[in-house]
Each structure stands twice: as C-alpha cells, then as structure tokens.
Design a protein around this motif. Sequence first.
Motif, PDB file in Angstrom:
ATOM      1  N   GLY A   6     -14.369  65.598  -8.314  1.00  0.00           N
ATOM      2  CA  GLY A   6     -15.092  66.800  -7.872  1.00  0.00           C
ATOM      3  C   GLY A   6     -16.589  66.580  -7.911  1.00  0.00           C
ATOM      4  O   GLY A   6     -17.312  66.984  -6.997  1.00  0.00           O
ATOM      5  N   ILE A  57     -11.105  69.141   0.075  1.00  0.00           N
ATOM      6  CA  ILE A  57     -11.187  70.262  -0.853  1.00  0.00           C
ATOM      7  C   ILE A  57     -10.462  71.497  -0.320  1.00  0.00           C
ATOM      8  O   ILE A  57      -9.507  71.971  -0.927  1.00  0.00           O
ATOM      9  CB  ILE A  57     -12.662  70.613  -1.139  1.00  0.00           C
ATOM     10  CG1 ILE A  57     -13.354  69.416  -1.776  1.00  0.00           C
ATOM     11  CG2 ILE A  57     -12.775  71.836  -2.013  1.00  0.00           C
ATOM     12  CD1 ILE A  57     -12.925  69.126  -3.176  1.00  0.00           C
ATOM     13  N   ALA A  58     -10.906  71.992   0.830  1.00  0.00           N
ATOM     14  CA  ALA A  58     -10.350  73.240   1.345  1.00  0.00           C
ATOM     15  C   ALA A  58      -8.864  73.091   1.639  1.00  0.00           C
ATOM     16  O   ALA A  58      -8.049  73.908   1.209  1.00  0.00           O
ATOM     17  CB  ALA A  58     -11.107  73.652   2.605  1.00  0.00           C
ATOM     18  N   ALA A 105      -6.524  72.731  -1.667  1.00  0.00           N
ATOM     19  CA  ALA A 105      -6.328  73.942  -2.455  1.00  0.00           C
ATOM     20  C   ALA A 105      -5.320  74.861  -1.771  1.00  0.00           C
ATOM     21  O   ALA A 105      -4.388  75.351  -2.406  1.00  0.00           O
ATOM     22  CB  ALA A 105      -7.654  74.661  -2.639  1.00  0.00           C
ATOM     23  N   PRO A 165      -5.828  70.572  -8.190  1.00  0.00           N
ATOM     24  CA  PRO A 165      -6.619  71.374  -7.234  1.00  0.00           C
ATOM     25  C   PRO A 165      -7.573  72.390  -7.857  1.00  0.00           C
ATOM     26  O   PRO A 165      -8.741  72.424  -7.461  1.00  0.00           O
ATOM     27  CB  PRO A 165      -5.554  72.065  -6.373  1.00  0.00           C
ATOM     28  CG  PRO A 165      -4.356  71.217  -6.505  1.00  0.00           C
ATOM     29  CD  PRO A 165      -4.396  70.637  -7.873  1.00  0.00           C
ATOM     30  N   THR A 178     -11.452  71.768  -7.065  1.00  0.00           N
ATOM     31  CA  THR A 178     -12.216  72.692  -6.211  1.00  0.00           C
ATOM     32  C   THR A 178     -13.309  73.399  -7.003  1.00  0.00           C
ATOM     33  O   THR A 178     -14.412  73.587  -6.506  1.00  0.00           O
ATOM     34  CB  THR A 178     -11.304  73.753  -5.568  1.00  0.00           C
ATOM     35  OG1 THR A 178     -10.512  74.354  -6.590  1.00  0.00           O
ATOM     36  CG2 THR A 178     -10.386  73.150  -4.545  1.00  0.00           C
ATOM     37  N   ASN A 179     -13.023  73.749  -8.255  1.00  0.00           N
ATOM     38  CA  ASN A 179     -14.050  74.418  -9.048  1.00  0.00           C
ATOM     39  C   ASN A 179     -15.185  73.475  -9.423  1.00  0.00           C
ATOM     40  O   ASN A 179     -16.341  73.873  -9.413  1.00  0.00           O
ATOM     41  CB  ASN A 179     -13.446  75.022 -10.314  1.00  0.00           C
ATOM     42  CG  ASN A 179     -12.946  76.430 -10.080  1.00  0.00           C
ATOM     43  OD1 ASN A 179     -13.627  77.248  -9.492  1.00  0.00           O
ATOM     44  ND2 ASN A 179     -11.749  76.713 -10.509  1.00  0.00           N
ATOM     45  N   TYR A 203     -16.131  70.851  -7.728  1.00  0.00           N
ATOM     46  CA  TYR A 203     -16.876  70.668  -6.490  1.00  0.00           C
ATOM     47  C   TYR A 203     -17.790  71.872  -6.225  1.00  0.00           C
ATOM     48  O   TYR A 203     -18.987  71.718  -5.986  1.00  0.00           O
ATOM     49  CB  TYR A 203     -15.894  70.480  -5.331  1.00  0.00           C
ATOM     50  CG  TYR A 203     -16.522  70.636  -3.970  1.00  0.00           C
ATOM     51  CD1 TYR A 203     -17.280  69.610  -3.416  1.00  0.00           C
ATOM     52  CD2 TYR A 203     -16.371  71.820  -3.248  1.00  0.00           C
ATOM     53  CE1 TYR A 203     -17.871  69.767  -2.180  1.00  0.00           C
ATOM     54  CE2 TYR A 203     -16.954  71.975  -2.012  1.00  0.00           C
ATOM     55  CZ  TYR A 203     -17.706  70.952  -1.479  1.00  0.00           C
ATOM     56  OH  TYR A 203     -18.295  71.103  -0.257  1.00  0.00           O
ATOM     57  N   THR A 263      -7.832  81.260  -9.610  1.00  0.00           N
ATOM     58  CA  THR A 263      -6.737  80.679  -8.858  1.00  0.00           C
ATOM     59  C   THR A 263      -5.432  81.185  -9.463  1.00  0.00           C
ATOM     60  O   THR A 263      -5.196  81.019 -10.649  1.00  0.00           O
ATOM     61  CB  THR A 263      -6.778  79.151  -8.954  1.00  0.00           C
ATOM     62  OG1 THR A 263      -8.108  78.740  -8.721  1.00  0.00           O
ATOM     63  CG2 THR A 263      -5.867  78.529  -7.928  1.00  0.00           C
TER      64      THR A 263
END
Lengths: 368, 238, 216
Positions: free
Chosen positions: B42, B55-56, B59, B102, B106-107, B109, B234
Amino acid sequence: MIKFENVTKAYPDGTVAVDGLNLEAPTGKLTILVGPSGCGKTTSLRMINRLIEPTSGTIYLDDQPTSGMDAALLRRRIGYVIQHAGLFPHKTIVDNVSTMPVLLGESRQKARTKALELMERVGLPASFAKRYPWQLSGGQQQRVGVARALASDPAFMLMDEPFSAVDPVVRGQLQEEFLRLQREIGKTIIMVTHDIDEALKLGDQVAVMRVGGKLAQMASPSELLTSPADEFVADFVGRDRGYRSLGFTKTAGTVAIGEEAVVQLGASADEARAKASGAWVLVVDGGRKPLGWAQPELLNGEVKRENLNLSGIPAAASGTMRQLLDAALSSPSRRGVVVNEHGELIGTVTATDVVKAIEAEPHLETAR
Amino acid sequence: MNYLFDPAHWSGADGIPTLIGEHLLYSLIALAVAAIIAVPLGIYIGVTGKGVFMIAGLANALRALPSVGLLILLVLLISPAFPSRMGYVLPSLIVLVLLAVPPILTNTYAGVRAVDAAAVDAAKGMGFRTMKILTDVQLPCSLPLVLSGIRSALLQIISTATIAAYISLGGLGRLLIDGKAQNDYSQMVAGAILVALLALFFDQLLAFITRRVVSPGLTRRTIKPVPAAEPVKTPVTV
Amino acid sequence: MNFEWLGRQFDNIVFLLGWHVLLAVTPLILGLLIALPLGWWAHRSRRIYPLLVGVAGLLYTVPSLALFVLLPLVLGTKILDPLNIVAALTVYTVALLVRVVADALDSVPEDTVQAAKAMGYRGYQSLVKVELPVGVPVICAGLRVAAVSNVSLVSVAALLGIPQLGSLFTQGFQLRFYTPIIAGIVLCVVLAMILDGLIILLNRWLTPWTPKVVAS
C-alpha cells in the motif's frame, strides 16, 4: 548570491518551462520572480534547491555550482517556505519549528528553546507552542512556516507564493512584518509571486517573467514602473503605474510644507473659529500630535473628541510622494498633515504643492 | 447459557480456553501475514502511484466474493496436497489472509495518498531524504487510516475463522458447527457469544491503540469528524 | 465444470437463487427505511450522532454467523427460520447506513438549506424536496456497499442449513465436487454486480442534474 546561468528546463513532451534564464540574486537582498501562470517562475525557484533538475545550464550558490552537491545537503542550507505552509500536521508548532535544527543534529531541548525565540520573532505567542497546525489560522500557519525556514539560520531562503493563500488584510500584515524581519536578518531571498503589487512592495529587485520561461525584465520596483522594457512588462505592471511609481519617490524636502495653526482639545469654540483656516481647524494633543480636524461652525461649546473628523491619514516627512498626496486627498480640509518621525506635527501640504514637486522631479518625466 | 457456565467445558483438549487460543492463533497469524504483505504494498502504490488500478478493482471484487465459497473451493483444491490437519489449516489461513489484505491495502494506500502534498514538499525542500520523509512524515500521517484498515481486517478474520470450523478448522466456530450437528442450541449460543465478545474486545483494543499512537494533530478530537476523513468501515463480508 | 449436472439441477439452482435474492434485498430495503429517520435524527442532534454511530460500529463488529445464532434468542424464532437472516442483515444494513445518511445530510451545503428556508419551505418539505435529493449520491454509495456485502453474507446461512446459493457450497463440500461451488461463487458475484448496477441506475435516475459519474 544565487546565480542562474543559461538555465533551461524542458520536459520530454516538448514543453519548455524555463528558457535560457540568466539571473543574479545579490547577497542580502530580496529578489522577486513575478509573472503570469505558466511563466516558469515556480519551476525556476524549485531548480535552485533541486526539487526540479535543470535540463541544461548551471545554478550557482555563492559561486559553487549546485549540480555537484548532494541534493539533500544543499536543501539543508536553504530555507524553504511554500504557499500552504506545508506544516507537519502530526507535530506541535514548536516541534515543527524545531525540524531543521533537529535534522542538522542539534538536541531536541536546544532546538525547542531556539524555536520559542523564533516564534516570538515572527509574532506568535508562546502559548501556541503545544498546539497543532489545524488549530491555527492560515496566516498563523504561514508565520510558523517562516519560523521553521529560519530555524537553522540559513543564508538563503526560497519562498513560493508565501502570502497568497491568506486574506488580503492578513496578507498586508504579513508583508509588513516580513519586510521588517528581512531588514534585521538580511537573508539572500528569492520569492515567487503572481501578484505584481506584492512584488513591487517587497522586492529589492523584481524579475518579470513571460510565458515560455523567458526573463522579460529585471529591475528595481521604481524602474519597472517608470521604464518598463516592453509592452508586456508595461501591461503586467498595470495601468496606474504612473501613480504607483510615486510610492517609490522620496519627498526629500522638495515639497513645500505650510504652517498650520492648531488648537488643543478643550479649546473654546471662539478660539477654534479664530485659528481655523477655511471651515476646518487641526486639533492636536499636548505633545503636538495631530488628533483630527474640527469644524468650528458646528461646535457647541469646547472642542471635544467626538467633534473630530478622523478621515485624514498623516504622512511622514520622510515618506514618499504617494503618501503625501494621499494625506492631502484624504484630509477633509484638503490639507494633508505632515509629521516627523515622532509623530509630531510639522505642517500641512496641499495636493497642488505635491503635484508641483512631482512635476519638478526630473526622472518621473520618463514615465510613459 | 448452560453450556457456557458448565465447568466441564472450560478444560481439556476441546475446552473453551483451547478453542479461544486456537481462534486467536489463527487470527493473529493471518493478520500478521496480511499486514506484512499489504502495508508495504500500500505504501509503495501510494508513494509511487504505480499499480493504482489494483486498488479499486481488488477491494470491490473481493467484497463481492462469498467467503464461504472461496474457503470451501480452496480447501478442496489444496488439501489433497497436504497430510492430515495441515490440509485444513493452510487453505483456511490463505483465505483469511486473502480477505484481510484488501482492507489493509486500500486503507494504507488511501492514507499515504491523503498525506498533505505540501507537507511532503516542505520535507523534501528542507533536505529530508526519501526514507526519512517516509518514516517521519508519510507514515505517521497515514497511521489513522492504516490502523483503521487493520481493524477492519482483524474483524473480517475473526468472523471468517469462525466459519472455517465448517471445514474442520479449530477455534470457537467449533462450538457453532458441532452444536448444530448435535442439535445443541445452548452450545451454539455459547460459541456465538464468545465469538462476538472476542470481536468486540479486539475492536475496542485497536480503537484504544489508535487513540494512543495517533498524533492528536491528526484526529482533531474536538470537532465532529469530517465524513471524508474516515472512510466507511469495510463491512465484514462473511 | 460438469454442465450436465448444472442442467439437471437447473430448477433447484433457480429456487436457491430466488431465496438468495429475497434474503439479500429485503434487508436492504428494510435497512434503508429504518436508517433514513435514524440518520436524520443523528444529523439533527450533535449528541445523538456519536451515540448512534458508536452503537452502529459495535453491531458491525459482531460476526455474522454469531448474529444468525443469537437473534433467535431475541426474536423467539427457530434457528432455521430465514427471518433470522433477514433480521441480521437488516441490522448490518442499518448500522452501515445510519452514518451514511447522517453524513449525506451533513454534506448538503448550508446555502442550499438556507435558500429553501428563504423560499418558504417548511422543515419537512425542505428535507423531502431538497436535502434528501441532494444527499442521494452519498446514500447510494453506502447502499452499494451494503448490497454487495449482503449478497456475500447471505451465503454464510448455508452453514445453518437455510437454503440459498450458499447451499451449493456445502453441497459441493460434502460431495467433494467443484461444479456447484464454482456455480455458486459465479452466481453470487453476478448477483452482487447486478444489484450494484441497479443502484447506480437508481442514483442516476434520482439525480439527473449530476454528471454521469458515480462516486464509489
């Protein structure tokens, strides 16, 4: 001294941000790069501390080419102030200001003591030390940014639009204070701005850049106003440059200052009427400091504070033509109050007197 | 409730303490592996901007994947290659890690991206080297989001580890699955309560740690949280 | 993949899919209906906001299998009753959406609310005709997350023997047979994507004034 020698920055896509720039920022002076957006002024600034590497040409710091230096070590010699301050949000104000000394190996304790002194110097109360950046206004954050850049006492400073993110009133204050500070510390500074007024107000010399990264003119503020090199500079400097150039012309005793009869607070209406010239009489305190103008015809008994008209702005005898003219035009009696360095009354001037003196000034005739 | 308060169930090889221990062991191993993978990745993606497309997509895709199906599929695929117990433990751990990556990724990043660009520019301009910018500016500033990702991931893991009892993994899920098989509702309730308490405990523990290690300069505790500052938690998709 | 098996099981799979849709979508609608007034309450009261958001956060931490098992204690239902699943997923949906709705209403610019007031809208008129419509994109973004995770959560109920697509996973495990498992995963993902797409369309239909990009 910071010197640009044929510095060019071209990007792979063909855009040329800076094109063959030659420029010298003298030691102890404030040099300003100004121009419309896209003129390469910020790119030029960021090439000095090598946040951007020049494509060709050389930049010298006190006659040493920067290209051979370790970039991080080079940057530690140069104070850096940016538009939104860029404070570290997770550190207190005092720790933000201590950043550079700590980076250079000083003890945290010593750095904090020094930081507190610096905060005072830039007009921040010591009570702010333990606060975090988000608790400060934009103007206060900018002061912290300046203090942080000064903390390692660098000989050079780079400032990228340092005052443009704050509102006009605060901007004016910050500019005044910064000028005062620079008079004390005499750093070699290069500042970038898009605001020509700021450039003329602050700069010892101003470099006007045009789109495409070329230097249009490098001159002192008054020279820019009175003899712009070409159409572009003339346009950029603005239409009222003739009037504004008066802001750089010292009165230096060329304007005739007339005697002005005065009364003190508490004087009778009769006395005021006797001393008045026209409809207005100037009221001073016991130390001959001007307080305001009164109209004897409207007086009811003695001269009191609430009778005073305060719209006039006194000018210092040592000030500029612009301040003198402003004093005359803002005064209800149309007589501008002139004071000495202690704020005591010398006399008054009329707009006509000032204009006569301006017409007698030789170099102002060259203004287009 | 009877099951929970029967002393006989609090000792032995399949007693409640053993089950809690197993549950914790699997969960923490999976979390550690996931964090070791996801935090550096990340940071790398956040700092360099390379691989943002991952990333997108990642997730969303993993949220839509049913974890029960994933778990069972992996067990059937992997278990024949391993002897006895490892055949169940390893695929379960892989699924736990897969589901935990994930949210952390994602967090982390998002956290690195959200660091004030002006602060990074200022650090660079003052002569910070790349590593120091990372350790002194980018990491501490992204810590709230990184920890929030770890918190989501741990809840996801504890929840999924419960389900893994179905494919013979140990842990508190055993009480639920065995209780179901034996028609022993009180055993199932005991398992459910213990799992819920375990999840609540770790959620609060991480919230406490977050308050302790994140600079008050970042959390702005005195005002109402800004919607954008803290992303929607999430959800635990198990 | 054994397509012949799939063909033979077609009716059964359609039956499971139907239940899956029912168990995933009902809580979504119920949850939204409950979350709207609660979110509005949290938006209006600074004291209620942290309370509601805090409770929602706690509910969210309870693992789904545990919630499925514990709800019969509260509802008085049987452990195999699909109602437990609907109730549990409604709880999760509300927990997610309360905060989203409150934040959506918070995100409506104060100028807009003031303008509505100045034009003579009453409180409820302003809420229904101005504030809620302006907050739709944010609410839809939250709804998408809830929809996709609901689809995945429903399949956990297979471990309790409640029929839906998750039953294909347990069936495949017992038979050591990949086909139903893969079919179940594919159908779950496709169902999640369809629900996601429907909410995107709903958002567009409700907010014709926004550019055609949906915040996710």
